[in-house]
Design an enzyme around this catalytic site. Structure first.
Site, PDB file in Angstrom:
ATOM      1  N   ASP A  10      47.274  78.305  50.917  1.00 59.11           N
ATOM      2  CA  ASP A  10      46.361  78.738  49.853  1.00 59.11           C
ATOM      3  C   ASP A  10      45.828  77.481  49.158  1.00 59.11           C
ATOM      4  O   ASP A  10      46.368  76.383  49.343  1.00 59.11           O
ATOM      5  CB  ASP A  10      47.118  79.620  48.836  1.00 59.11           C
ATOM      6  CG  ASP A  10      46.229  80.072  47.671  1.00 59.11           C
ATOM      7  OD1 ASP A  10      45.098  80.525  47.935  1.00 59.11           O
ATOM      8  OD2 ASP A  10      46.653  79.962  46.512  1.00 59.11           O
ATOM      9  N   SER A  11      44.803  77.673  48.335  1.00 58.93           N
ATOM     10  CA  SER A  11      44.292  76.549  47.551  1.00 58.93           C
ATOM     11  C   SER A  11      45.292  76.115  46.475  1.00 58.93           C
ATOM     12  O   SER A  11      45.132  75.054  45.885  1.00 58.93           O
ATOM     13  CB  SER A  11      42.978  76.955  46.877  1.00 58.93           C
ATOM     14  OG  SER A  11      43.224  78.042  46.006  1.00 58.93           O
ATOM     15  N   CYS A  73      44.539  83.197  51.119  1.00 60.35           N
ATOM     16  CA  CYS A  73      43.524  82.847  50.129  1.00 60.35           C
ATOM     17  C   CYS A  73      42.268  83.618  50.527  1.00 60.35           C
ATOM     18  O   CYS A  73      41.810  83.496  51.678  1.00 60.35           O
ATOM     19  CB  CYS A  73      43.285  81.344  50.174  1.00 60.35           C
ATOM     20  SG  CYS A  73      41.920  80.775  49.148  1.00 60.35           S
ATOM     21  N   GLU A 152      46.837  78.766  37.560  1.00 60.41           N
ATOM     22  CA  GLU A 152      47.309  77.444  38.007  1.00 60.41           C
ATOM     23  C   GLU A 152      47.964  76.673  36.859  1.00 60.41           C
ATOM     24  O   GLU A 152      48.913  75.946  37.054  1.00 60.41           O
ATOM     25  CB  GLU A 152      46.148  76.623  38.577  1.00 60.41           C
ATOM     26  CG  GLU A 152      45.726  77.023  39.984  1.00 60.41           C
ATOM     27  CD  GLU A 152      46.710  76.578  41.060  1.00 60.41           C
ATOM     28  OE1 GLU A 152      47.182  75.436  41.016  1.00 60.41           O
ATOM     29  OE2 GLU A 152      47.004  77.396  41.956  1.00 60.41           O
ATOM     30  N   CYS A 184      41.685  87.987  45.034  1.00 61.59           N
ATOM     31  CA  CYS A 184      42.062  86.578  44.965  1.00 61.59           C
ATOM     32  C   CYS A 184      43.570  86.593  44.864  1.00 61.59           C
ATOM     33  O   CYS A 184      44.122  87.341  44.035  1.00 61.59           O
ATOM     34  CB  CYS A 184      41.444  85.925  43.726  1.00 61.59           C
ATOM     35  SG  CYS A 184      42.079  84.262  43.410  1.00 61.59           S
ATOM     36  N   HIS A 186      45.613  84.711  43.616  1.00 58.14           N
ATOM     37  CA  HIS A 186      46.165  84.296  42.321  1.00 58.14           C
ATOM     38  C   HIS A 186      46.302  85.479  41.341  1.00 58.14           C
ATOM     39  O   HIS A 186      47.123  85.440  40.436  1.00 58.14           O
ATOM     40  CB  HIS A 186      45.257  83.252  41.651  1.00 58.14           C
ATOM     41  CG  HIS A 186      45.405  81.860  42.182  1.00 58.14           C
ATOM     42  ND1 HIS A 186      44.973  81.494  43.436  1.00 58.14           N
ATOM     43  CD2 HIS A 186      45.917  80.738  41.613  1.00 58.14           C
ATOM     44  CE1 HIS A 186      45.221  80.206  43.620  1.00 58.14           C
ATOM     45  NE2 HIS A 186      45.779  79.721  42.526  1.00 58.14           N
TER      46      HIS A 186
END
Ligand code: DGL
Length: 264
Positions: A10-11, A73, A152, A184, A186
């Site tokens: 993932d990012s 992601c 994040e 997403c 996240h």
């Protein structure tokens, strides 16, 4: 002899939502994870950059004896899934197909919302997947660029998250949605807050559960499902600060993890 690993990337920390489901559904499997936290977010980046970064992570993970790779992601799935698939010697899956299927199973009245990054929304990958299966569903997409940085930075549990998310989701009020795809990886970390804002009548779809099911199908077909007893020798890499990554990983996975740094 220890078995091969499932590679997950993932990012940043978002793919941990898929890791948690893999731990739950497939506890005998060993995982190697890469989070590109130093270059996160991918959401507003040009497509060729997202493709290059995703392939770079995938190739790095290959040295850990992969049996398959999961692009955990949505942004990288939308822009780089086929690109990476064509270049890797192991099966590669993304999260958009599983997320779309889960939403179609869940929707009561065919009014589906999608929240994701700018790249994911602009790619129209979700509406295309959904309309291929059922062209009559109403689909409303919304880019929420403030939410990945919130997660994040570890702000997903803080009080200000509620107002930040409320502002981001404002234009969905009045859409009369019955289902909302957290498009997403996240966003499941913000699930309690999103639930509070959207209300009881909206089913939230986290693609992680369906993705873990697809992993198990792929491994079953390859005859590579792990049969040995549970082991905890998972590996985690980040291009960012291992301490920051570890804090969120421990909180989300509920188990201690060792995180190593790798710089591209
Ligand atoms: N977890 C990524 C996704 O699912 C976040 C993308 C980003 O880095 O902006 O889209």
């Amino acid at each position: 002899m220890e078995g091969k690993r499932i590679g997950i990337l993932d990012s940043g920390v978002g793919g941990l939502t898929v890791v948690r489901e893999v731990f739950r559904q497939l506890p005998k499997e060993r995982v190697v994870y890469f989070g590109d936290n130093a270059r996160c977010p991918y959401g507003p980046r040009p497509g060729d950059e997202v493709r290059d970064f995703t392939l770079q992570m995938a190739e790095y993970l290959l040295q850990y004896d992969l049996k398959m790779l999961v692009i955990a992601c949505n942004t990288a799935t939308a822009l780089a899934l086929d690109y990476v698939k064509d270049r890797l010697p192991v099966p590669v899956i993304g999260v958009i197909g599983p997320g779309s299927r889960a939403a179609i199973k869940a929707t009561a009245h065919g009014r589906i919302g999608i929240i994701g990054t700018i790249n994911t929304v602009n790619s129209e990958a979700y509406p295309q997947h959904i309309h291929k299966i059922n062209p009559s569903h109403y689909v409303k997409s919304l880019a929420c660029p403030t939410l990945v940085p919130l997660v994040e930075q570890g702000g997903y549990k803080k009080e200000e998250a509620l107002e930040e998310v409320r502002t981001a989701l404002q234009s969905l009020q009045g859409e009369n949605l019955d289902t909302l795809i957290l498009g997403c990886t996240h966003y499941p970390l913000l699930q309690p807050v999103i639930h509070q804002i959207m209300g009881e009548q909206v089913t939230l779809i986290d693609s992680a559960e369906e993705t873990a099911r697809e992993i198990s199908t792929v491994l079953y077909q390859l005859n590579q499902l792990e049969e040995a007893e549970r082991n905890d020798s998972h590996l985690f890499f980040t291009s960012g600060d291992p301490k920051d990554f570890e804090e969120i990983a421990v909180d989300w996975l509920g188990t201690s993890v060792i995180v190593k740094h790798h710089h591209f």
